[in-house]
Design an enzyme around this catalytic site. Sequence first.
Site, mmCIF file in Angstrom:
data_model
loop_
_atom_site.group_PDB
_atom_site.id
_atom_site.type_symbol
_atom_site.label_atom_id
_atom_site.label_comp_id
_atom_site.label_asym_id
_atom_site.label_seq_id
_atom_site.Cartn_x
_atom_site.Cartn_y
_atom_site.Cartn_z
ATOM 1 N N GLY A 47 6.941 -11.986 17.760
ATOM 2 C CA GLY A 47 6.468 -10.884 18.575
ATOM 3 C C GLY A 47 5.770 -9.779 17.806
ATOM 4 O O GLY A 47 6.399 -8.821 17.382
ATOM 5 N N ASP A 104 9.803 -14.325 27.497
ATOM 6 C CA ASP A 104 10.206 -15.656 27.942
ATOM 7 C C ASP A 104 9.432 -16.095 29.181
ATOM 8 O O ASP A 104 9.246 -15.324 30.127
ATOM 9 C CB ASP A 104 11.701 -15.669 28.283
ATOM 10 C CG ASP A 104 12.559 -15.511 27.043
ATOM 11 O OD1 ASP A 104 12.008 -15.301 25.954
ATOM 12 O OD2 ASP A 104 13.791 -15.602 27.183
ATOM 13 N N ASP A 119 15.332 -17.392 16.644
ATOM 14 C CA ASP A 119 15.079 -16.384 17.673
ATOM 15 C C ASP A 119 15.021 -14.981 17.075
ATOM 16 O O ASP A 119 15.339 -14.759 15.903
ATOM 17 C CB ASP A 119 16.157 -16.498 18.762
ATOM 18 C CG ASP A 119 15.651 -16.067 20.122
ATOM 19 O OD1 ASP A 119 14.586 -15.440 20.191
ATOM 20 O OD2 ASP A 119 16.326 -16.370 21.117
ATOM 21 N N GLU A 159 10.216 -16.783 16.594
ATOM 22 C CA GLU A 159 9.781 -15.832 17.635
ATOM 23 C C GLU A 159 9.586 -14.525 16.890
ATOM 24 O O GLU A 159 10.548 -13.897 16.481
ATOM 25 C CB GLU A 159 10.860 -15.652 18.702
ATOM 26 C CG GLU A 159 11.024 -16.826 19.606
ATOM 27 C CD GLU A 159 11.853 -16.483 20.843
ATOM 28 O OE1 GLU A 159 11.880 -15.322 21.260
ATOM 29 O OE2 GLU A 159 12.464 -17.416 21.377
ATOM 30 N N GLU A 168 4.100 -10.110 14.915
ATOM 31 C CA GLU A 168 4.002 -10.336 13.467
ATOM 32 C C GLU A 168 3.004 -11.442 13.170
ATOM 33 O O GLU A 168 3.048 -12.046 12.106
ATOM 34 C CB GLU A 168 5.368 -10.756 12.904
ATOM 35 C CG GLU A 168 6.483 -9.787 13.186
ATOM 36 C CD GLU A 168 6.396 -8.547 12.324
ATOM 37 O OE1 GLU A 168 5.602 -8.543 11.367
ATOM 38 O OE2 GLU A 168 7.104 -7.583 12.621
HETATM 39 C C1 GLA Z 1 15.570 -15.723 24.003
HETATM 40 C C2 GLA Z 1 14.490 -16.772 23.789
HETATM 41 C C3 GLA Z 1 14.663 -17.902 24.790
HETATM 42 C C4 GLA Z 1 16.048 -18.516 24.635
HETATM 43 C C5 GLA Z 1 17.110 -17.431 24.773
HETATM 44 C C6 GLA Z 1 18.484 -17.949 24.432
HETATM 45 O O1 GLA Z 1 15.433 -15.078 25.229
HETATM 46 O O2 GLA Z 1 13.224 -16.207 23.901
HETATM 47 O O3 GLA Z 1 13.666 -18.880 24.594
HETATM 48 O O4 GLA Z 1 16.121 -19.124 23.359
HETATM 49 O O5 GLA Z 1 16.847 -16.322 23.919
HETATM 50 O O6 GLA Z 1 19.446 -16.974 24.437
#
Ligand code: GLA
Length: 392
Positions: free
Chosen positions: A183, A201, A138, A181, A185
């Site tokens: 964003g 999300d 994440d 994740e 890059e």
């Molecule tokens: C971020 C991620 C979600 C999830 C939450 C967990 O918001 O984008 O997909 O993994 O964290 O805390």
Amino acid sequence: MFTLAAAAVALDNGFRLPQLGWNSWNHFGCGVTEQDIKDTADAFVATGMKAAGYACVNVDDCWMAMNRSADGKLTHDPVRFPSGMKALSKYVHERGLKFGLYSARCGHTCQGRPGSEDHEWTDAQTFASWDVDYLKYDNCGSCKYGYSNTPAKVMQVTRMGDALRRWGAEGSGRPIFYSTEMGGEQLFNADICNSAREGSDITASWESVLYELDVGSEYADLAKPGYHNDFDMLEVGNGRLTQQEEEAHMAIWCLMSSPLLAGNNLTAATPEVVKILTAPGPISVNQDELALQGRLCGQGTDGAGGVWQAWAKPLADGATAALLLNRNASAEVNASVDFRACNVSRHAASVVTDLWSAATLGSYTSSWSAVVPPHSHRLVKIAPPAAPLVLA
Ligand code: GLA
């Protein structure tokens, strides 16, 4: 000094196609327990998800204790995961499935648990020792290098990919799918990880489904075997989309070659929900060997103001998968796939097949049209007939 060339080495860890699985976050959030994961693994088998190709059972945030153990390692939350992650991984593997975990590239996870920043090597070793097959990495929580598009941030994410390959594919012999994740890059992502989230999300709403489609479609050029843009976990079966919206959501994710990670409670999934998630035609598009992403190739409005789009994706067998989407809530639309605009290889009469029902819809030479109800779609395969190519 960091150079682009340093990041241009492909992440060669053996993965080629989008992962099929499930993730705990959308349904269980931070309250997820060991029993939830065991029940879900059992439900993979009982519902037919496993038979349809779904394999990864992924635990999202909150599996870990609030602090690292005395030796500096990540360890399990003692209350919600009392048996520990190795035992849970074993339970999942014994059902012929794969086991995924979550961490963050920063000091903390999004829920304030310890992140992997400056612990990449140790944590990758820990994950490999638990026989982890998939890591979601994440992008939030006290980040030393911030969130903007800097080489330092890319190097940080690269470091975990390298460590996973070292301890996974080259160490335990069990390659670890690397899902990030990033964003913003994306230009780097295709060579340092197997998938990357682009947007915020997802939530279980039609607007959110369209938002993920629009954000993810900006990076279609990057899709290739071994790298897929991640449109986020599925909201199919979470109770707030209509059946037609859920079918469209699934079809879009398949056409985009996104990882398919169900996000519902599989132990309570209705037959209708399982039918959507396990539909063989759409899944065959998602798992196509070329691993290309669908692209927008037509759009318009009809007389009543309904907005429609046509999206198309080339398939390894020379056919094209095409999606007609009615984004609008109020009116049905007359939508069409123009073969020239959508790069359908042109034949005297291409055969159009509905990918949900497998019904043959007929032979068409230059376009295929359909009336699409509000918030609905059509997903078809347009295949060359036995007849020779039209050269004109
Ligand atoms: C971020 C991620 C979600 C999830 C939450 C967990 O918001 O984008 O997909 O993994 O964290 O805390």
